[in-house]
Write a protein that holds these residues in place. Structure first.
Motif, PDB file in Angstrom:
ATOM      1  N   ASN A 312     -23.328   6.044   5.596  1.00 28.35           N
ATOM      2  CA  ASN A 312     -23.141   5.605   6.980  1.00 28.35           C
ATOM      3  C   ASN A 312     -22.770   4.125   7.047  1.00 28.35           C
ATOM      4  N   VAL A 313     -21.694   3.761   6.352  1.00 26.89           N
ATOM      5  CA  VAL A 313     -21.280   2.360   6.285  1.00 26.89           C
ATOM      6  C   VAL A 313     -20.757   1.900   7.640  1.00 26.89           C
ATOM      7  N   SER A 314     -20.648   0.602   7.816  1.00 26.13           N
ATOM      8  CA  SER A 314     -20.185   0.049   9.087  1.00 26.13           C
ATOM      9  C   SER A 314     -18.744   0.471   9.364  1.00 26.13           C
ATOM     10  N   ASN A 315     -18.359   0.502  10.634  1.00 28.81           N
ATOM     11  CA  ASN A 315     -16.987   0.855  11.009  1.00 28.81           C
ATOM     12  C   ASN A 315     -15.989  -0.118  10.410  1.00 28.81           C
ATOM     13  N   GLU A 316     -16.379  -1.377  10.300  1.00 25.32           N
ATOM     14  CA  GLU A 316     -15.481  -2.393   9.727  1.00 25.32           C
ATOM     15  C   GLU A 316     -15.107  -2.044   8.292  1.00 25.32           C
ATOM     16  N   ILE A 317     -16.105  -1.713   7.482  1.00 28.62           N
ATOM     17  CA  ILE A 317     -15.853  -1.352   6.080  1.00 28.62           C
ATOM     18  C   ILE A 317     -15.139  -0.006   5.995  1.00 28.62           C
ATOM     19  N   LYS A 318     -15.562   0.938   6.834  1.00 27.33           N
ATOM     20  CA  LYS A 318     -14.935   2.264   6.848  1.00 27.33           C
ATOM     21  C   LYS A 318     -13.434   2.151   7.161  1.00 27.33           C
ATOM     22  N   ASP A 319     -13.086   1.343   8.172  1.00 29.44           N
ATOM     23  CA  ASP A 319     -11.683   1.173   8.571  1.00 29.44           C
ATOM     24  C   ASP A 319     -10.871   0.491   7.478  1.00 29.44           C
ATOM     25  N   GLU A 320     -11.483  -0.517   6.834  1.00 24.15           N
ATOM     26  CA  GLU A 320     -10.776  -1.230   5.769  1.00 24.15           C
ATOM     27  C   GLU A 320     -10.497  -0.302   4.584  1.00 24.15           C
ATOM     28  N   LEU A 321     -11.481   0.508   4.203  1.00 24.85           N
ATOM     29  CA  LEU A 321     -11.290   1.456   3.095  1.00 24.85           C
ATOM     30  C   LEU A 321     -10.235   2.493   3.449  1.00 24.85           C
ATOM     31  N   HIS A 322     -10.272   2.966   4.699  1.00 25.24           N
ATOM     32  CA  HIS A 322      -9.297   3.965   5.144  1.00 25.24           C
ATOM     33  C   HIS A 322      -7.880   3.412   5.075  1.00 25.24           C
ATOM     34  N   LEU A 323      -7.692   2.184   5.557  1.00 25.52           N
ATOM     35  CA  LEU A 323      -6.351   1.585   5.569  1.00 25.52           C
ATOM     36  C   LEU A 323      -5.857   1.318   4.153  1.00 25.52           C
ATOM     37  N   LEU A 324      -6.737   0.807   3.295  1.00 19.53           N
ATOM     38  CA  LEU A 324      -6.331   0.556   1.910  1.00 19.53           C
ATOM     39  C   LEU A 324      -5.995   1.857   1.193  1.00 19.53           C
ATOM     40  N   ALA A 325      -6.790   2.913   1.443  1.00 21.58           N
ATOM     41  CA  ALA A 325      -6.526   4.213   0.819  1.00 21.58           C
ATOM     42  C   ALA A 325      -5.190   4.784   1.291  1.00 21.58           C
ATOM     43  N   LYS A 326      -4.938   4.642   2.591  1.00 22.27           N
ATOM     44  CA  LYS A 326      -3.683   5.143   3.170  1.00 22.27           C
ATOM     45  C   LYS A 326      -2.477   4.418   2.566  1.00 22.27           C
ATOM     46  N   ASN A 327      -2.558   3.090   2.478  1.00 21.94           N
ATOM     47  CA  ASN A 327      -1.436   2.323   1.948  1.00 21.94           C
ATOM     48  C   ASN A 327      -1.342   2.409   0.430  1.00 21.94           C
ATOM     49  N   PHE A 328      -2.463   2.687  -0.226  1.00 21.41           N
ATOM     50  CA  PHE A 328      -2.464   2.917  -1.668  1.00 21.41           C
ATOM     51  C   PHE A 328      -1.651   4.168  -1.986  1.00 21.41           C
ATOM     52  N   GLN A 329      -1.815   5.199  -1.158  1.00 20.55           N
ATOM     53  CA  GLN A 329      -1.022   6.414  -1.310  1.00 20.55           C
ATOM     54  C   GLN A 329       0.437   6.157  -0.946  1.00 20.55           C
ATOM     55  N   SER A 330       0.657   5.377   0.096  1.00 23.13           N
ATOM     56  CA  SER A 330       2.036   5.040   0.518  1.00 23.13           C
ATOM     57  C   SER A 330       2.768   4.295  -0.588  1.00 23.13           C
ATOM     58  N   LEU A 331       2.040   3.450  -1.305  1.00 21.84           N
ATOM     59  CA  LEU A 331       2.638   2.679  -2.392  1.00 21.84           C
ATOM     60  C   LEU A 331       3.149   3.592  -3.503  1.00 21.84           C
ATOM     61  N   LYS A 332       2.440   4.690  -3.719  1.00 22.90           N
ATOM     62  CA  LYS A 332       2.890   5.646  -4.740  1.00 22.90           C
ATOM     63  C   LYS A 332       4.160   6.374  -4.299  1.00 22.90           C
ATOM     64  N   ASP A 333       4.242   6.603  -2.979  1.00 26.39           N
ATOM     65  CA  ASP A 333       5.391   7.332  -2.438  1.00 26.39           C
ATOM     66  C   ASP A 333       6.574   6.419  -2.116  1.00 26.39           C
ATOM     67  N   ASN A 334       6.277   5.149  -1.853  1.00 25.67           N
ATOM     68  CA  ASN A 334       7.309   4.209  -1.414  1.00 25.67           C
ATOM     69  C   ASN A 334       7.328   2.993  -2.331  1.00 25.67           C
ATOM     70  N   LYS A 335       8.233   2.983  -3.270  1.00 22.66           N
ATOM     71  CA  LYS A 335       8.313   1.898  -4.247  1.00 22.66           C
ATOM     72  C   LYS A 335       8.789   0.587  -3.617  1.00 22.66           C
ATOM     73  N   ASP A 336       9.312   0.658  -2.382  1.00 27.49           N
ATOM     74  CA  ASP A 336       9.810  -0.543  -1.724  1.00 27.49           C
ATOM     75  C   ASP A 336       8.749  -1.233  -0.866  1.00 27.49           C
ATOM     76  N   LEU A 337       7.529  -0.747  -0.901  1.00 27.73           N
ATOM     77  CA  LEU A 337       6.489  -1.309  -0.043  1.00 27.73           C
ATOM     78  C   LEU A 337       6.284  -2.794  -0.305  1.00 27.73           C
ATOM     79  N   PHE A 338       6.414  -3.206  -1.569  1.00 27.02           N
ATOM     80  CA  PHE A 338       6.285  -4.623  -1.920  1.00 27.02           C
ATOM     81  C   PHE A 338       7.644  -5.300  -2.093  1.00 27.02           C
ATOM     82  N   ASN A 339       8.721  -4.595  -1.742  1.00 29.40           N
ATOM     83  CA  ASN A 339      10.051  -5.177  -1.940  1.00 29.40           C
ATOM     84  C   ASN A 339      10.778  -5.343  -0.606  1.00 29.40           C
ATOM     85  N   LYS A 340      11.753  -4.482  -0.316  1.00 25.55           N
ATOM     86  CA  LYS A 340      12.541  -4.714   0.902  1.00 25.55           C
ATOM     87  C   LYS A 340      11.751  -4.435   2.179  1.00 25.55           C
ATOM     88  N   ASP A 341      10.680  -3.648   2.088  1.00 32.13           N
ATOM     89  CA  ASP A 341       9.833  -3.384   3.261  1.00 32.13           C
ATOM     90  C   ASP A 341       8.660  -4.351   3.376  1.00 32.13           C
TER      91      ASP A 341
END
Length: 437
Positions: A312-341
């Motif tokens: 039952n972690v705080s919403n702040e930590i829960k939201d941060e983990l969710h966003l990092l997990a979402k973008n961590f997956q996006s990084l695998k699918d989108n190689k341009d995440l750190f480049n042109k995007d």
């Protein structure tokens, strides 16, 4: 995470900055030596009030616990605990009409908190345990300092310090502290059975002091691991956060025993091996709690979601983990995440988030070199940060009425502005307004 850009070769003044920080820390240590915390006038006032109406040869109060340990090891002191022969009710009377606010934090357990602009002091009346059953105990309030020391968990937590700087050390904790030895007071088995949280506290102190473990304590901990299930998740989480914030936690994998016990207690934090990768960049960064959790939790199995629910972690930590997990997956699918995007993603999140994502990516991917990590970090730090200047007032000045539609139109304009490389003409804005009015 905040980076010392010396790793990037882009800031020649970074080594000088590091030297300044070291000099500043040295000055703080010298100040602590010459002006120890117990000489503070507010603390002297507290001890004088506690001593009132008592014989001069009877010690009314002493500092105890973390503040004493940190004083003796020349560390910065935050929380201050005071043991006293004065009862909670007497403490309340003594500090009524003073500059200290009185809070009944644990009056049932003989604890009062005094709060001023400068300090938060936890005062606990000396006591001995008559009966113990898990976290709870039947206690008797006493004025015997040695008996009070015998009910504490570790020898290094039973060192007392009076207002004049004189040490009282009935459990020889100063010797253990000097030798980085974390040791239970009395029989480890008995002390653990009194409160199973002491297993996790023991692990925390072992990591903190990089201490070896005696075989008897090792056996007592392994025999009682199931007892942790009886502890509330809230109390476990507090201890876990303290562990993850330890500077030495990064070295957990160097001790097979600590690593084994930690994994048994916190099986959800299964990416412990990533600490070895994190060590490669750790000295150039400041890893906060949320990022450390992300490194240990985030994978392809939504492991972080189970952990967040379980504790039952705080919403702040829960939201941060969710966003990092979402973008961590996006990084695998989108190689341009750190480049042109990159600029687009900086706008949609922020630079600190992408810096953390870069760290998470590096720790989880053994194929990435330190050079790859550094080049990505350099791009993030150098990238432009854009700001959207169109707002509701702008739209209303061009004929739109206030309401839900205005918000939808504003989001539509913002999306087109981002997708068009942060450009949109005034004529196009007017056209979108007209089409949606």
């Amino acid at each position: 995470a905040v980076f010392d850009t010396a790793i990037l070769g882009s800031n020649p003044s970074a080594p000088a900055k590091t030297m300044l920080e070291k000099s500043f820390n040295l000055l703080k240590k010298i100040k602590r030596n010459f002006f120890p915390f117990y000489k503070d006038k507010d603390l002297k006032f507290v001890f004088q009030k506690l001593q009132e109406d008592l014989p001069s040869d009877k010690v009314a109060a002493r500092f105890v616990g973390g503040c004493v340990r940190k004083h003796l090891t020349n560390q910065e002191i935050d929380d201050i605990d005071i043991a006293t022969v004065i009862s909670s009710e007497e403490i309340k009377k003594k500090f009524n009409n003073t500059n200290f606010k009185i809070i009944d934090t644990g009056i049932k357990h003989g604890t009062i908190t005094l709060v001023s602009k400068k300090f938060k002091l936890e005062l606990t009346t000396l006591r001995q345990d008559i009966e113990t059953y898990g976290r709870h105990a039947k206690v008797e309030y006493i004025d015997d300092w040695k008996l009070d020391s015998e009910r504490r968990d570790f020898t290094i937590n039973a060192i007392y310090l009076d207002i004049n700087g004189k040490i009282f050390d009935p459990q020889l904790g100063t010797i253990d502290l000097k030798n980085n030895n974390v040791k239970f007071i009395g029989d480890p088995q008995k002390r653990i059975e009194e409160d199973y949280l002491r297993i996790i506290r023991f692990i925390r102190f072992k990591i903190m002091y990089n201490s070896k473990i005696e075989e008897t304590t090792n056996n007592a901990i392994k025999q009682n691991l199931n007892g942790i299930k009886k502890i509330s998740k809230e109390r476990i989480l507090v201890e876990l956060y303290k562990i993850l914030n330890l500077q030495n936690f990064i070295n957990l994998n160097e001790s097979d025993y600590l690593k084994e016990i930690f994994n048994l207690i916190f099986p959800e934090l299964k990416n412990i091996n990533r600490l070895d990768r994190l060590k490669k960049i750790y000295k150039y960064s400041e890893i906060n709690l949320k990022l450390m959790l992300a490194v240990l939790l985030i994978d392809n199995d939504n492991n972080h979601e189970y952990f967040s629910h379980k504790y039952n972690v705080s919403n702040e930590i829960k939201d941060e983990l969710h966003l990092l997990a979402k973008n961590f997956q996006s990084l695998k699918d989108n190689k341009d995440l750190f480049n042109k995007d990159l600029e687009k993603n900086i706008y949609l999140t922020d630079k600190s988030h992408l810096i953390n994502l870069n760290i998470l990516n590096f720790t989880s991917n053994p194929k990435l070199s330190l050079k790859d990590f550094s080049e990505t970090l350099k791009k993030i730090l150098k990238s432009k940060t854009h700001q959207f200047h169109i707002d509701g007032k702008y739209l209303m000045e061009r004929g739109m009425k206030e309401g839900k539609l205005l918000g939808k139109v504003l989001k539509k304009i913002e999306k087109e502005w981002v997708d068009n490389n942060f450009n949109i003409s005034d004529d196009r804005v007017k056209e979108i307004i007209k089409l949606n009015s």
